[in-house]
Design an enzyme around this catalytic site. Sequence first.
Site, PDB file in Angstrom:
ATOM      1  N   GLU A 135       0.828  -1.208   0.000  1.00  0.00           N
ATOM      2  CA  GLU A 135       0.000   0.000   0.000  1.00  0.00           C
ATOM      3  C   GLU A 135       0.865   1.261   0.000  1.00  0.00           C
ATOM      4  O   GLU A 135       0.487   2.282  -0.568  1.00  0.00           O
ATOM      5  CB  GLU A 135      -0.952  -0.002   1.190  1.00  0.00           C
ATOM      6  CG  GLU A 135      -1.913  -1.191   1.227  1.00  0.00           C
ATOM      7  CD  GLU A 135      -2.718  -1.373  -0.041  1.00  0.00           C
ATOM      8  OE1 GLU A 135      -2.955  -0.380  -0.770  1.00  0.00           O
ATOM      9  OE2 GLU A 135      -3.109  -2.526  -0.340  1.00  0.00           O
ATOM     10  N   HIS A 172       1.622   2.259  -3.567  1.00  0.00           N
ATOM     11  CA  HIS A 172       0.529   3.049  -4.142  1.00  0.00           C
ATOM     12  C   HIS A 172       0.584   4.488  -3.632  1.00  0.00           C
ATOM     13  O   HIS A 172       0.410   5.443  -4.395  1.00  0.00           O
ATOM     14  CB  HIS A 172      -0.815   2.432  -3.752  1.00  0.00           C
ATOM     15  CG  HIS A 172      -1.171   1.182  -4.497  1.00  0.00           C
ATOM     16  ND1 HIS A 172      -1.271   1.143  -5.868  1.00  0.00           N
ATOM     17  CD2 HIS A 172      -1.468  -0.073  -4.059  1.00  0.00           C
ATOM     18  CE1 HIS A 172      -1.613  -0.086  -6.242  1.00  0.00           C
ATOM     19  NE2 HIS A 172      -1.742  -0.843  -5.167  1.00  0.00           N
TER      20      HIS A 172
END
Length: 511
Positions: free
Chosen positions: A277, A280
């Site tokens: 994550e 991202h």
Amino acid sequence: MTPEAAYQKLLEFQRETAYLASLGALAAWDQRTMIPKKGHEHRARQMAALARLLHQRATDPRVGEWLSAVEGSHLVQDPLSDAAVNVREWRQAYERTRAIPERLMVELAQAQSEAESYWEEARPRDDWQGFLPYLRRVFALTKEKAEILYSLPVAPGDPPYGEVYDALLDGFEPGMRAKELEGLFAGLRAGLQGLLDRILGSGKKPDTGILHRHYPKEAQKAFALELLAACGYDLEAGRLDPTAHPFEISIGPGDVRITTRYFEDFFNAGIFGTLHEMGHALYEQGLPKEHWGTPRGEAVSLGVHESQSRTWENLVGRSLGFWERFFPRAKEHFPSLRDVALEDFHRAINAVELSLIRVEADEVTYNLHILVRLELELSLFRGELALEDLPGAWAEKYRAYLGVAPRDYKDGVMQDVHWSGGLFGYFPTYTLGNLYAAQFFQKAQEELGDLEGQFRRGEFHAFLDWTRRNIHAEGSRFRPKALVERVTGTPPSARPFLAYLEEKYRALYGF
């Protein structure tokens, strides 16, 4: 109205729309992390009201008028100028949104919501027959939507659609077409299966029990925050929170949040989920802030986005150099690791195992899971496969590609939520992300030198700066394929990814 005045109107209107959408993102983050149990019903009404407002703005006739006033003017003569990029993307979004009848939009939203809710209950009890009518409804409506989109012109410079599936794929990976995917993935499948055979034939089996010792949640959070800070995630412009299903969400400049989940008996989920994550989020934090609220300031595609998450999770986060730096700190956070050698830990986090579950798959087998889903989707949309026959086709492909087959539906055709939500055309972006990641990483290493040596020393800024200059700063200026070719000098290819895996796993498994 002059082109300059029309473009200014577009900028103001679309940025205001983006502010409203960012409030929706904040509400979505809250709903998946902090909301009281009894708040969901009201939140659903809030989100529905906002969705209606955003749809009204997306189809406002004035947008079409302003676009017409700008198109063909001197403002967009250079197709790579900021104005031309924005107008190109705004026009396609306007036409796609306007083409979908309100009746279809409402029916599809309701069908997706009902299917996802039923899937959550049906999967644990292995209820394929009960789920099938919901999936049938979602598929029919999604195909109707795809046929409408297929009839629309493609964006300037993009190849024409070759089949209905392309219109869905284009929404996730602009400019990509099914035929190109099939060619790209064919060589990948052969290479992966050959590599997998050699790994399994080596007879070596890492001790993955290391990863299932006791890892307290608070220690995982502290270690995860340490890794985030070291890699370059700006914690003053984001935050890390626990959730049931990890995600990254961008609220706006200065507010890009990530979530993860911790299991006290499993190391990988919390730590590698956080690194994924974070990849991202680094992309979102690196987008040009001055272009926020316009396509020029947005990520270009899901595939490129996934390339950033997989880079930090795997190419960086599972490298030996990374753990030569951080394994001593891991031992301080987790006493259960103190008797473990670095080499054994590194083999464990990179272990290759045949598995039925996509989200648990290693780097070698993961893309074979995606290939199964892509081929099934294409067969469905080409009329070669009926929904009723999905479970059998699923099992047949798993036996062929991975040598295993599910004994039930929940670990087979029902394991992913994507089809419940109508996300046909989405799965290929996961594999594209892996291919792009290896290609970008190979080029970065050519230009920056020994990246693993830099990671060993705790130096991540040079690599992060390289990705920001070459990828993040461009926003949606280039189509994904053009971006890859511009950065690396060659079009998207499976070769760099296969070469990366070959080198890494030959060292790990000694074949």
